[in-house]
Design an enzyme around this catalytic site. Structure first.
Site, PDB file in Angstrom:
ATOM      1  N   CYS A 277       5.858   0.016   7.309  1.00  0.00           N
ATOM      2  CA  CYS A 277       5.435   1.168   6.511  1.00  0.00           C
ATOM      3  C   CYS A 277       6.618   1.610   5.662  1.00  0.00           C
ATOM      4  O   CYS A 277       7.743   1.680   6.168  1.00  0.00           O
ATOM      5  CB  CYS A 277       4.996   2.300   7.439  1.00  0.00           C
ATOM      6  SG  CYS A 277       4.486   3.786   6.563  1.00  0.00           S
ATOM      7  N   LEU A 278       6.375   1.915   4.382  1.00  0.00           N
ATOM      8  CA  LEU A 278       7.473   2.301   3.491  1.00  0.00           C
ATOM      9  C   LEU A 278       8.147   3.597   3.935  1.00  0.00           C
ATOM     10  O   LEU A 278       9.301   3.843   3.598  1.00  0.00           O
ATOM     11  CB  LEU A 278       6.967   2.429   2.050  1.00  0.00           C
ATOM     12  CG  LEU A 278       6.471   1.121   1.411  1.00  0.00           C
ATOM     13  CD1 LEU A 278       6.004   1.364  -0.017  1.00  0.00           C
ATOM     14  CD2 LEU A 278       7.537   0.042   1.453  1.00  0.00           C
TER      15      LEU A 278
ATOM     16  N   GLN B 232       2.798  10.112   1.276  1.00  0.00           N
ATOM     17  CA  GLN B 232       4.110   9.447   1.289  1.00  0.00           C
ATOM     18  C   GLN B 232       4.953   9.783   0.074  1.00  0.00           C
ATOM     19  O   GLN B 232       6.142   9.465   0.027  1.00  0.00           O
ATOM     20  CB  GLN B 232       3.939   7.928   1.375  1.00  0.00           C
ATOM     21  CG  GLN B 232       3.363   7.458   2.703  1.00  0.00           C
ATOM     22  CD  GLN B 232       3.245   5.954   2.730  1.00  0.00           C
ATOM     23  OE1 GLN B 232       2.298   5.397   2.186  1.00  0.00           O
ATOM     24  NE2 GLN B 232       4.218   5.286   3.337  1.00  0.00           N
TER      25      GLN B 232
ATOM     26  N   GLY C 128       0.837  -1.196   0.000  1.00  0.00           N
ATOM     27  CA  GLY C 128       0.000   0.000   0.000  1.00  0.00           C
ATOM     28  C   GLY C 128       0.868   1.241   0.000  1.00  0.00           C
ATOM     29  O   GLY C 128       2.017   1.208   0.463  1.00  0.00           O
TER      30      GLY C 128
ATOM     31  N   HIS D  76      -4.546   1.015   7.414  1.00  0.00           N
ATOM     32  CA  HIS D  76      -3.193   1.590   7.516  1.00  0.00           C
ATOM     33  C   HIS D  76      -3.046   2.771   6.544  1.00  0.00           C
ATOM     34  O   HIS D  76      -2.561   3.840   6.922  1.00  0.00           O
ATOM     35  CB  HIS D  76      -2.151   0.497   7.221  1.00  0.00           C
ATOM     36  CG  HIS D  76      -0.734   0.987   7.231  1.00  0.00           C
ATOM     37  ND1 HIS D  76       0.199   0.586   8.163  1.00  0.00           N
ATOM     38  CD2 HIS D  76      -0.073   1.862   6.403  1.00  0.00           C
ATOM     39  CE1 HIS D  76       1.353   1.196   7.923  1.00  0.00           C
ATOM     40  NE2 HIS D  76       1.219   1.965   6.855  1.00  0.00           N
ATOM     41  N   GLU D  77      -3.488   2.576   5.296  1.00  0.00           N
ATOM     42  CA  GLU D  77      -3.350   3.651   4.295  1.00  0.00           C
ATOM     43  C   GLU D  77      -4.287   4.807   4.612  1.00  0.00           C
ATOM     44  O   GLU D  77      -3.948   5.972   4.411  1.00  0.00           O
ATOM     45  CB  GLU D  77      -3.615   3.106   2.886  1.00  0.00           C
ATOM     46  CG  GLU D  77      -2.651   2.018   2.436  1.00  0.00           C
ATOM     47  CD  GLU D  77      -1.188   2.363   2.689  1.00  0.00           C
ATOM     48  OE1 GLU D  77      -0.811   3.535   2.514  1.00  0.00           O
ATOM     49  OE2 GLU D  77      -0.421   1.464   3.077  1.00  0.00           O
TER      50      GLU D  77
ATOM     51  N   HIS E 113      -2.840   7.169   6.904  1.00  0.00           N
ATOM     52  CA  HIS E 113      -1.905   8.107   6.267  1.00  0.00           C
ATOM     53  C   HIS E 113      -2.626   9.369   5.784  1.00  0.00           C
ATOM     54  O   HIS E 113      -2.103  10.468   5.954  1.00  0.00           O
ATOM     55  CB  HIS E 113      -1.211   7.455   5.060  1.00  0.00           C
ATOM     56  CG  HIS E 113       0.005   6.657   5.418  1.00  0.00           C
ATOM     57  ND1 HIS E 113       1.101   7.208   6.022  1.00  0.00           N
ATOM     58  CD2 HIS E 113       0.301   5.342   5.235  1.00  0.00           C
ATOM     59  CE1 HIS E 113       2.019   6.264   6.201  1.00  0.00           C
ATOM     60  NE2 HIS E 113       1.559   5.118   5.741  1.00  0.00           N
TER      61      HIS E 113
HETATM   62 NI    NI Z   1       2.470   3.248   5.701  1.00  0.00          NI
END
Ligand code: NI
Length: 190
Positions: free
Chosen positions: A99-100, A51, A46, A141-142, A145
């Site tokens: 998380c990226l 991000q 995701g 999760h997304e 963000h």
């Molecule tokens: Ni994340």
């Protein structure tokens, strides 16, 4: 086109993202494509617009890596525009999330297993759907963000304290990562 991923510590990850109007963003399909390419390049499931430095209510998900445990996730590849989680239901369950924007940090996070969500896809078609299991987990999760929240916010005070230095290092760029990132507190090279 792959885009650099914004690292922990950048204020854009803390901003509640704004809704997108269709005529305001005519090239949304290209942006969605770039986000998928960026996400795959970092082996994520995701990625949310903040991000990559855009404070807009957009995120993409490809839950296919989880299709061995949940066969209905085969080819679960979707873009969510102007998403709104309408309901969350069930008993919270733990899953080890990453998380990226926070490379090398993985922690158990509690979330409810069922969600009802309203959103537009990249063709501006409206959907109202219910998801459960990993699909719901990744969406939550997304969605966090675009609300300016990170999974580390949900940890116990003790866990937060234990990863504090690591988070600080990440914002300074002191982390081994094999995809392109932007670090908010990195020292400028002379
Ligand atoms: Ni994340």
């Amino acid at each position: 086109m792959k885009l650099p991923i914004i690292a922990y510590g950048d204020p854009i990850l803390r901003k509640k993202a704004t809704a997108i109007e269709p005529d305001e963003y005519p090239n949304i399909k290209q942006l969605v494509e770039d986000m998928f390419e960026t996400m795959y390049g970092a082996r994520g499931v995701g990625l949310a617009a903040p991000q990559i430095g855009l404070s807009m209510r957009l995120f993409v998900i490809d839950a296919t890596p989880f299709d061995d445990e949940e066969p209905e996730l085969k080819d679960f590849k979707k873009a969510f525009i102007n998403a709104n989680i309408l309901e969350e239901d069930g008993t919270e369950w733990a899953f080890n999330e990453g998380c990226l924007s926070i490379p090398d940090v993985r922690e158990d996070v509690l979330r409810k297993p069922v969600i009802k969500i309203s959103y537009y896809d990249e063709n501006w078609k409206h959907h109202e759907e219910t998801y459960k299991g990993m699909a719901a987990r990744i969406i939550q999760h997304e969605y966090d963000h675009i609300e300016g929240k990170l999974f580390t916010d949900k940890l116990s005070p003790l866990r937060k304290r234990l990863i504090e230095k690591k988070l600080n290092d990440i914002s300074k760029g002191v982390v081994d990562v094999d995809y392109k990132m932007k670090f908010p507190a990195a020292k400028k090279k002379r």
